[in-house]
Design a protein around this motif. Sequence first.
Motif, mmCIF file in Angstrom:
data_model
loop_
_atom_site.group_PDB
_atom_site.id
_atom_site.type_symbol
_atom_site.label_atom_id
_atom_site.label_comp_id
_atom_site.label_asym_id
_atom_site.label_seq_id
_atom_site.Cartn_x
_atom_site.Cartn_y
_atom_site.Cartn_z
ATOM 1 N N ALA A 88 5.698 10.034 -4.667
ATOM 2 C CA ALA A 88 6.338 9.231 -3.541
ATOM 3 C C ALA A 88 6.169 10.197 -2.196
ATOM 4 O O ALA A 88 6.195 9.312 -1.269
ATOM 5 C CB ALA A 88 7.665 8.892 -3.954
ATOM 6 N N ALA A 89 6.716 11.279 -2.108
ATOM 7 C CA ALA A 89 6.776 12.235 -0.931
ATOM 8 C C ALA A 89 5.217 12.229 -0.306
ATOM 9 O O ALA A 89 5.161 12.093 0.855
ATOM 10 C CB ALA A 89 7.255 13.576 -1.442
ATOM 11 N N TYR A 90 4.152 12.310 -1.294
ATOM 12 C CA TYR A 90 2.941 12.350 -0.635
ATOM 13 C C TYR A 90 2.710 10.966 -0.081
ATOM 14 O O TYR A 90 2.195 10.888 1.297
ATOM 15 C CB TYR A 90 2.072 12.630 -1.834
ATOM 16 N N ALA A 91 3.153 9.895 -0.532
ATOM 17 C CA ALA A 91 2.844 8.328 0.202
ATOM 18 C C ALA A 91 3.871 8.307 1.487
ATOM 19 O O ALA A 91 3.432 7.854 2.389
ATOM 20 C CB ALA A 91 3.595 7.355 -0.648
ATOM 21 N N PHE A 92 4.968 8.723 1.371
ATOM 22 C CA PHE A 92 5.962 8.796 2.469
ATOM 23 C C PHE A 92 5.196 9.614 3.808
ATOM 24 O O PHE A 92 5.249 9.400 4.787
ATOM 25 C CB PHE A 92 7.378 9.322 2.195
ATOM 26 N N LEU A 127 2.145 -0.972 -8.622
ATOM 27 C CA LEU A 127 1.391 -1.290 -7.142
ATOM 28 C C LEU A 127 1.553 -0.255 -6.323
ATOM 29 O O LEU A 127 0.614 0.016 -5.540
ATOM 30 C CB LEU A 127 2.379 -2.319 -6.863
ATOM 31 N N GLY A 128 2.658 0.611 -6.443
ATOM 32 C CA GLY A 128 2.775 1.871 -5.356
ATOM 33 C C GLY A 128 1.679 2.803 -5.641
ATOM 34 O O GLY A 128 0.939 3.305 -4.642
ATOM 35 N N ALA A 138 2.365 1.684 -0.337
ATOM 36 C CA ALA A 138 2.616 2.650 -1.499
ATOM 37 C C ALA A 138 4.269 2.972 -1.216
ATOM 38 O O ALA A 138 4.884 2.890 -1.786
ATOM 39 C CB ALA A 138 1.951 3.693 -1.676
ATOM 40 N N SER A 139 4.281 3.589 0.087
ATOM 41 C CA SER A 139 5.828 4.141 0.314
ATOM 42 C C SER A 139 6.923 2.700 0.198
ATOM 43 O O SER A 139 7.999 2.980 -0.079
ATOM 44 C CB SER A 139 5.845 4.752 1.630
ATOM 45 N N ARG A 140 6.478 1.586 0.674
ATOM 46 C CA ARG A 140 7.248 0.595 0.447
ATOM 47 C C ARG A 140 7.889 0.244 -0.954
ATOM 48 O O ARG A 140 8.811 -0.049 -1.229
ATOM 49 C CB ARG A 140 6.629 -0.921 1.080
ATOM 50 N N TRP A 141 6.926 0.371 -1.829
ATOM 51 C CA TRP A 141 7.225 -0.043 -3.180
ATOM 52 C C TRP A 141 8.101 1.282 -3.836
ATOM 53 O O TRP A 141 8.893 1.155 -4.273
ATOM 54 C CB TRP A 141 5.938 0.097 -4.306
ATOM 55 N N PHE A 142 7.565 2.389 -3.274
ATOM 56 C CA PHE A 142 8.361 3.770 -3.920
ATOM 57 C C PHE A 142 9.719 3.704 -3.302
ATOM 58 O O PHE A 142 10.591 4.096 -3.771
ATOM 59 C CB PHE A 142 7.760 4.891 -3.638
ATOM 60 N N GLU A 143 9.979 3.356 -2.114
ATOM 61 C CA GLU A 143 11.181 3.333 -1.460
ATOM 62 C C GLU A 143 11.929 2.493 -2.099
ATOM 63 O O GLU A 143 13.167 2.755 -2.583
ATOM 64 C CB GLU A 143 11.171 2.957 0.090
ATOM 65 N N ALA A 144 11.676 1.328 -2.502
ATOM 66 C CA ALA A 144 12.417 0.140 -3.281
ATOM 67 C C ALA A 144 12.783 0.732 -4.433
ATOM 68 O O ALA A 144 14.117 0.641 -5.040
ATOM 69 C CB ALA A 144 11.643 -0.953 -3.388
ATOM 70 N N LEU A 145 11.890 1.381 -5.137
ATOM 71 C CA LEU A 145 11.985 2.070 -6.561
ATOM 72 C C LEU A 145 13.440 3.209 -6.428
ATOM 73 O O LEU A 145 14.142 3.261 -7.367
ATOM 74 C CB LEU A 145 11.011 2.649 -7.106
ATOM 75 N N LEU A 146 13.133 3.928 -5.430
ATOM 76 C CA LEU A 146 14.112 4.924 -5.343
ATOM 77 C C LEU A 146 15.515 4.427 -4.840
ATOM 78 O O LEU A 146 16.740 5.007 -5.699
ATOM 79 C CB LEU A 146 13.858 5.767 -3.874
ATOM 80 N N GLN A 147 15.637 3.351 -4.188
ATOM 81 C CA GLN A 147 16.767 2.647 -4.265
ATOM 82 C C GLN A 147 17.456 1.899 -5.558
ATOM 83 O O GLN A 147 18.674 1.949 -5.561
ATOM 84 C CB GLN A 147 16.918 1.559 -2.821
#
Length: 172
Positions: A151-155, A114-115, A127-136
Motif C-alpha cells: 500500500a505504501a508503494y501505491a501511495f 482491485l488495488g 490502487a491507493s484509492r482502494w488501499f486507503e479505503a481498506l486502511l480506514q
Amino acid sequence: LPIYPKAANWLMKAKSQAEAGEWASAMELLQKISELPEDSLIEHEGRWTSIRSAADDLRGKAPADVIEDYRTQFNGLARQLLSEAQRSGRPADLGRVARGFFHTAAGYEAANRLGSYHLDRGEYAMASRWFEALLQAGPEFTRDPRWKLKAAYAFKGATHKQAAEKLVASVD
C-alpha cells in the motif's frame, strides 16, 4: 458522473436515521445506494465525492453489532459474486463486489484484489484509492507488514508521500 437526486435523498435520510439510532433502516438505504447500477456525485463533508463512497463511509460508522448483522446478511451473496468475479477475470466484476458489499470479508478481498490489479499496471492513484479505503475499514490483512509496504508503494506512486511514509513507519 451524474447527480442522482433520489440517491442523495436516500443518503440524507440514512444520515438522519443513523443519528437517531435507527441503524437498521439506515443500512437498508445505504445498501440501495451501493447496489445502484451507476454511481453519482454528492457534496459530502465539503467536497464532491462518489455517493457510493459516502454511503460506505456512513456504513463504516455503524455500531459493531449493526456491522456484524450486515455482514451476516450479505457476506454469502458477496462471497458468491466474488467467486464469479474471480472466474470471469474481469476487474469490473471485482468492482461490483467491492463497491456493493465493501464492509464484508468478500468486499474487502475484492477491494484488495482491485488495488493490486491497478498497482500491477502502474495505476497508482486507483490502487491507493482502494488501499486507503481498506486502511480506514481495518480488515485483518491490513495489519500485515507486506500488505502495508504494498500500500505504501501505491501511495508513493500516487504522490501521497506522507501517507506512504506513515505506513512504512508502522511496519513492525
